[in-house]
Design an enzyme around this catalytic site. Structure first.
Site, PDB file in Angstrom:
ATOM      1  N   ASP A  42       3.686  -3.899 -12.682  1.00  0.00           N
ATOM      2  CA  ASP A  42       2.540  -4.100 -11.779  1.00  0.00           C
ATOM      3  C   ASP A  42       1.319  -4.737 -12.483  1.00  0.00           C
ATOM      4  O   ASP A  42       0.470  -5.348 -11.818  1.00  0.00           O
ATOM      5  CB  ASP A  42       2.094  -2.763 -11.179  1.00  0.00           C
ATOM      6  N   HIS A  53       1.264  -0.194   1.977  1.00  0.00           N
ATOM      7  CA  HIS A  53       0.689   1.155   2.092  1.00  0.00           C
ATOM      8  C   HIS A  53      -0.840   1.143   2.275  1.00  0.00           C
ATOM      9  O   HIS A  53      -1.597   1.773   1.563  1.00  0.00           O
ATOM     10  CB  HIS A  53       1.151   2.122   0.989  1.00  0.00           C
ATOM     11  N   HIS A  72       1.762   1.847 -12.759  1.00  0.00           N
ATOM     12  CA  HIS A  72       0.778   2.440 -11.890  1.00  0.00           C
ATOM     13  C   HIS A  72       1.153   3.871 -11.497  1.00  0.00           C
ATOM     14  O   HIS A  72       0.385   4.583 -10.866  1.00  0.00           O
ATOM     15  CB  HIS A  72       0.655   1.456 -10.717  1.00  0.00           C
ATOM     16  N   HIS A 127       4.779  -8.774  -9.263  1.00  0.00           N
ATOM     17  CA  HIS A 127       4.305  -9.412  -8.025  1.00  0.00           C
ATOM     18  C   HIS A 127       3.582 -10.711  -8.401  1.00  0.00           C
ATOM     19  O   HIS A 127       2.815 -10.735  -9.374  1.00  0.00           O
ATOM     20  CB  HIS A 127       3.290  -8.535  -7.290  1.00  0.00           C
ATOM     21  N   ASP A 140       9.014  -0.619  -3.867  1.00  0.00           N
ATOM     22  CA  ASP A 140       8.968  -2.090  -3.798  1.00  0.00           C
ATOM     23  C   ASP A 140       9.762  -2.709  -4.952  1.00  0.00           C
ATOM     24  O   ASP A 140      10.179  -3.866  -4.862  1.00  0.00           O
ATOM     25  CB  ASP A 140       7.532  -2.629  -3.773  1.00  0.00           C
ATOM     26  N   HIS A 153       9.865   0.875 -13.022  1.00  0.00           N
ATOM     27  CA  HIS A 153       8.928   1.579 -12.139  1.00  0.00           C
ATOM     28  C   HIS A 153       9.700   2.017 -10.897  1.00  0.00           C
ATOM     29  O   HIS A 153      10.399   1.204 -10.286  1.00  0.00           O
ATOM     30  CB  HIS A 153       7.815   0.591 -11.783  1.00  0.00           C
ATOM     31  N   TYR A 199      -5.846  -7.366  -5.933  1.00  0.00           N
ATOM     32  CA  TYR A 199      -4.808  -6.448  -6.400  1.00  0.00           C
ATOM     33  C   TYR A 199      -5.417  -5.410  -7.352  1.00  0.00           C
ATOM     34  O   TYR A 199      -5.140  -4.210  -7.247  1.00  0.00           O
ATOM     35  CB  TYR A 199      -3.717  -7.255  -7.113  1.00  0.00           C
ATOM     36  N   GLU A 214       8.602   2.977  -7.946  1.00  0.00           N
ATOM     37  CA  GLU A 214       8.047   2.735  -6.613  1.00  0.00           C
ATOM     38  C   GLU A 214       9.017   1.833  -5.830  1.00  0.00           C
ATOM     39  O   GLU A 214       9.577   0.875  -6.380  1.00  0.00           O
ATOM     40  CB  GLU A 214       6.647   2.100  -6.698  1.00  0.00           C
TER      41      GLU A 214
END
Ligand code: FEO
Length: 396
Positions: free
Chosen positions: A164, A23, A145, A223, A82, A78, A192, A80
């Protein structure tokens, strides 16, 4: 690849080597989406998933340890995509599994996917889930996040799945910090932080304070590499980055049309370089926003140069400043500069951005009509000295 964190706890995610855009974040070293399988004596839990296109890899990785039909819990830390993108596929493949998440996450998942057939188990702050000799405990980490974010702690192993937090967009088949190139890991952790975490620095610091009350042998983010030998390094780094802590560093970045603004930038740099500080110069044609904000995060002072184009600042400069404004690096001293043809607007508009993200302005915009004369260049050198002086005053 060594995927075992401790006995019966495995990394089962996907390493995305070619991804270069996240993104808008330029992921020059790729990324990974980390999912973890935790097997207790009685129950099995999958912690998070991977991006939707890689669901089959996740299934294969899980199946290497346990039939999908045996999974009891699909934990979503989370929403999101991903991390949640493969939830629809996993819910379909694991018919007996409950989706474990907090109330906000349940709502977020239902706005991303058709969750009408999903069996939810909604958990609250501090709640536990017994897997048989192994206990998962959940802690909300609001705005780390997203609003629904939480982390999962494996109590007996003192292992935190930190989602995250402490992550890096870094593709590697080294799963652990002590197997990987730590210089690269820390550079990607910094990138990051600057691009994902910086705006949420306060909630992340609050979450870290809460989580540091736990005993931590290992910290496994969503990640990049898992922290088992160098956790103190990333923790210390987070403490420094959290306040955009300035260092003895000056950044000058610019766009240019016919080299006039570039000449001004070079003059600013000459002034800054009179001091014993690190000075970096970036033409926005040659640097992306991801790298720029990472450099800016720990500078003490910076200047940005843009000519006036069509009664405004250069579009590339507007894009960079919009990106920086969104992430709100704190405590910087700054000014703008640039040339114009018949009406000066670019440097003035750039200065408005600097005000918007709370910079202390060192001087009014420095402008010149067409090419800079000697007096203008000397003005730039003097303003550059102010940048250098500000950086030199920072305690090492
Ligand atoms: Fe890696 Fe906020 O998702």
């Amino acid at each position: 690849m060594n995927t075992e964190l401790v006995k019966q706890v495995h990394w089962v995610g996907y390493v995305d080597w070619p991804v270069r855009d996240f993104h808008g974040y330029q992921t020059k070293r790729g990324s990974s989406y980390n999912a973890y399988l935790v097997q207790g004596a009685e129950k099995v839990a999958l912690i998070d998933t991977v991006k939707a296109p890689y669901a089959d890899y996740l299934k294969q990785n899980v199946a290497a340890h346990c039939p999908l039909s045996k999974i009891d819990y699909l934990v979503c830390n989370h929403a999101e995509p991903d991390h949640s993108g493969s939830f629809p596929a996993m819910v379909a493949a694991c018919p007996q599994a409950e989706v474990v998440c907090n109330a906000k996450c349940k709502d977020a998942l239902s706005r991303h996917y058709d969750t009408s057939g999903w069996k939810f188990r909604v958990v609250k702050e501090g709640e536990t889930l017994d897997l048989g000799g192994r206990t998962l405990q959940f802690f909300d980490t609001v705005m780390c996040h997203w609003p629904e974010s939480m982390v999962t702690y494996l109590v007996e192993e003192e292992l935190l799945f930190s989602m995250d937090i402490f992550g890096q967009h870094y593709a590697t088949y080294c799963r652990f910090d002590d197997e990987a190139n730590m210089a690269e890991v820390m550079q990607e952790a910094k990138t990051y932080y600057a691009n994902i975490v910086l705006l949420y620095a306060k909630p992340v610091a609050a979450a870290a304070k809460k989580l540091l009350g736990l005993k931590l042998k290992m910290v496994a983010p969503s990640h990049g590499v898992i922290w088992r030998s160098h956790f103190q390094e990333i923790l210390n780094a987070y403490l420094a980055w959290h306040v955009s802590k300035p260092t003895k560093k000056v950044i000058v970045f610019y766009s240019t049309m016919w080299q006039s603004t570039r000449q001004m930038a070079e003059a600013v740099v000459r002034g800054a370089n009179e001091f014993d500080v690190q000075v970096k110069l970036f033409d926005l044609k040659a640097v992306g926003d991801t790298e720029l904000i990472t450099e800016l995060m720990d500078c003490a002072a910076f200047a940005c140069g843009t000519p006036t184009l069509n009664q405004s600042l250069m579009p590339r400069m507007a894009a960079a400043l919009t990106y920086i404004r969104g992430l709100k690096p704190a405590g910087k001293k700054a000014f703008s500069f640039g040339s114009f043809g018949w009406a000066s607007k670019g440097a003035e508009e750039a200065q408005e951005y600097l005000k918007a993200f709370g910079c202390e302005l060192l001087c009014a915009p420095i402008t010149c009509k067409f090419a800079p004369d000697a007096a203008t260049l000397e003005q730039c050198v003097e303003a550059g000295r102010a940048l250098g002086r500000a950086a030199a005053a920072i305690e090492a």
